[in-house]
Design an enzyme around this catalytic site. Sequence first.
Site, PDB file in Angstrom:
ATOM      1  N   LYS A   1     -28.627  77.160  54.705  1.00  0.00           N
ATOM      2  CA  LYS A   1     -27.987  78.317  55.320  1.00  0.00           C
ATOM      3  C   LYS A   1     -26.863  77.821  56.211  1.00  0.00           C
ATOM      4  O   LYS A   1     -27.098  77.045  57.152  1.00  0.00           O
ATOM      5  CB  LYS A   1     -28.997  79.109  56.169  1.00  0.00           C
TER       6      LYS A   1
ATOM      7  N   THR B   1     -33.045  80.662  52.053  1.00  0.00           N
ATOM      8  CA  THR B   1     -32.082  80.410  53.129  1.00  0.00           C
ATOM      9  C   THR B   1     -32.208  81.463  54.228  1.00  0.00           C
ATOM     10  O   THR B   1     -31.915  81.171  55.398  1.00  0.00           O
ATOM     11  CB  THR B   1     -30.641  80.381  52.589  1.00  0.00           C
ATOM     12  N   ASP B   2     -32.665  82.657  53.882  1.00  0.00           N
ATOM     13  CA  ASP B   2     -32.887  83.670  54.915  1.00  0.00           C
ATOM     14  C   ASP B   2     -34.007  83.235  55.861  1.00  0.00           C
ATOM     15  O   ASP B   2     -33.936  83.481  57.070  1.00  0.00           O
ATOM     16  CB  ASP B   2     -33.233  85.012  54.262  1.00  0.00           C
TER      17      ASP B   2
ATOM     18  N   PHE C   1       7.004  53.865  69.727  1.00  0.00           N
ATOM     19  CA  PHE C   1       6.741  53.627  68.301  1.00  0.00           C
ATOM     20  C   PHE C   1       7.982  52.990  67.689  1.00  0.00           C
ATOM     21  O   PHE C   1       8.997  53.649  67.503  1.00  0.00           O
ATOM     22  CB  PHE C   1       6.381  54.922  67.570  1.00  0.00           C
TER      23      PHE C   1
ATOM     24  N   ARG D   1       8.133  58.484  74.107  1.00  0.00           N
ATOM     25  CA  ARG D   1       7.873  59.700  73.338  1.00  0.00           C
ATOM     26  C   ARG D   1       6.666  60.430  73.910  1.00  0.00           C
ATOM     27  O   ARG D   1       5.861  59.869  74.660  1.00  0.00           O
ATOM     28  CB  ARG D   1       7.613  59.381  71.865  1.00  0.00           C
TER      29      ARG D   1
ATOM     30  N   GLN E   1      -2.815  54.356  66.552  1.00  0.00           N
ATOM     31  CA  GLN E   1      -3.943  53.515  66.128  1.00  0.00           C
ATOM     32  C   GLN E   1      -4.487  52.705  67.307  1.00  0.00           C
ATOM     33  O   GLN E   1      -5.703  52.557  67.477  1.00  0.00           O
ATOM     34  CB  GLN E   1      -3.497  52.563  65.009  1.00  0.00           C
TER      35      GLN E   1
ATOM     36  N   ASN F   1      -1.540  63.368  64.652  1.00  0.00           N
ATOM     37  CA  ASN F   1      -0.404  63.144  65.543  1.00  0.00           C
ATOM     38  C   ASN F   1       0.372  64.455  65.659  1.00  0.00           C
ATOM     39  O   ASN F   1       1.065  64.874  64.741  1.00  0.00           O
ATOM     40  CB  ASN F   1       0.491  62.034  64.995  1.00  0.00           C
TER      41      ASN F   1
ATOM     42  N   HIS G   1       3.204  66.094  66.531  1.00  0.00           N
ATOM     43  CA  HIS G   1       4.573  65.651  66.789  1.00  0.00           C
ATOM     44  C   HIS G   1       5.329  66.632  67.680  1.00  0.00           C
ATOM     45  O   HIS G   1       5.246  67.854  67.513  1.00  0.00           O
ATOM     46  CB  HIS G   1       5.327  65.480  65.474  1.00  0.00           C
TER      47      HIS G   1
END
Length: 291
Positions: free
Chosen positions: A12, A57-58, A157, A174, A218, A244, A246
């Site tokens: 479920k 599942t209930d 970078f 940055r 990283q 990332n 940007h």
Amino acid sequence: MGIVLGDNQYGKAEVRVVRLDRDGERHAVTDLNVSTTLSGDLADTHLTGANDKVLATDTQKNTVFAFARDGIGEIEDFGLRLARHFVATQPSIHRARVAIERFPWARLDVGGVPAAHSFARSAEGTRLAVVHHDGERSWVTGGIRDLTVLNSTDSEFWGFPRDRYTTLAETKDRILATAVAASWRFGRTEDVDWAGAYTTARAALLTAFADTYSYSLQQTLYAMGARVLEHVPEIVEVRLSLPNKHHFLSDLSAFGLDNPDEVYYAADRPYGLIEGTVLRDDAPEPGLAWS
């Protein structure tokens, strides 16, 4: 050529359960999204349609609500209770997986005083737990997602390979922003302060992000994972997924304006996606923990 049934499971998904703990006028909210997954001796239902080994599942959904009535506590403990129950009570079920998201609610501030029973959804991140149990052993992972963070400087970078398709300019300053998705594997399931481990791990992630001068996302990822392992001895492995997010400097020259690194365009997509694992060199094998 023969045809056989391979691995299979059912359950479920996304049972939304909210529990209110009332201590006089002061209330507490626990808001969960619980998904249960069961596997075992279930070939008959796939091959013949027989349902005599299938816990509906209930019923799984109802069990989540019934267990919440007794109290939820830490989500790792709640998941262990559920997973062990399904395996112990159903002869056909050999393995259970319970995945839980806990959504954060913060008390509203009323005149400088935390409200007793008024809350707002918080941006502190969604707490996660996944529990596996196979009748003999249990595995637990914790984690967090939707934890959005940004450093406005102290990120560079440059020095990356360039070929005929490279247009990205190198930068010595940055914005570095990401939405942290982290999961961590516990080396044991007994005598663990789940709440303390989560609080400390979250703080370690944030502190490492803030105080790492980053030459790449990283590098930041490794620093964040290592900081968690340094501060939470019960955790043996950390997996991180860092998109990332940007931010590009907006060109205002068409309007006769300069832009001294103040106005940016926050790009939605595409985005870089940095993923990695940081673990102790003596970490035990994960078993079912990451499945």
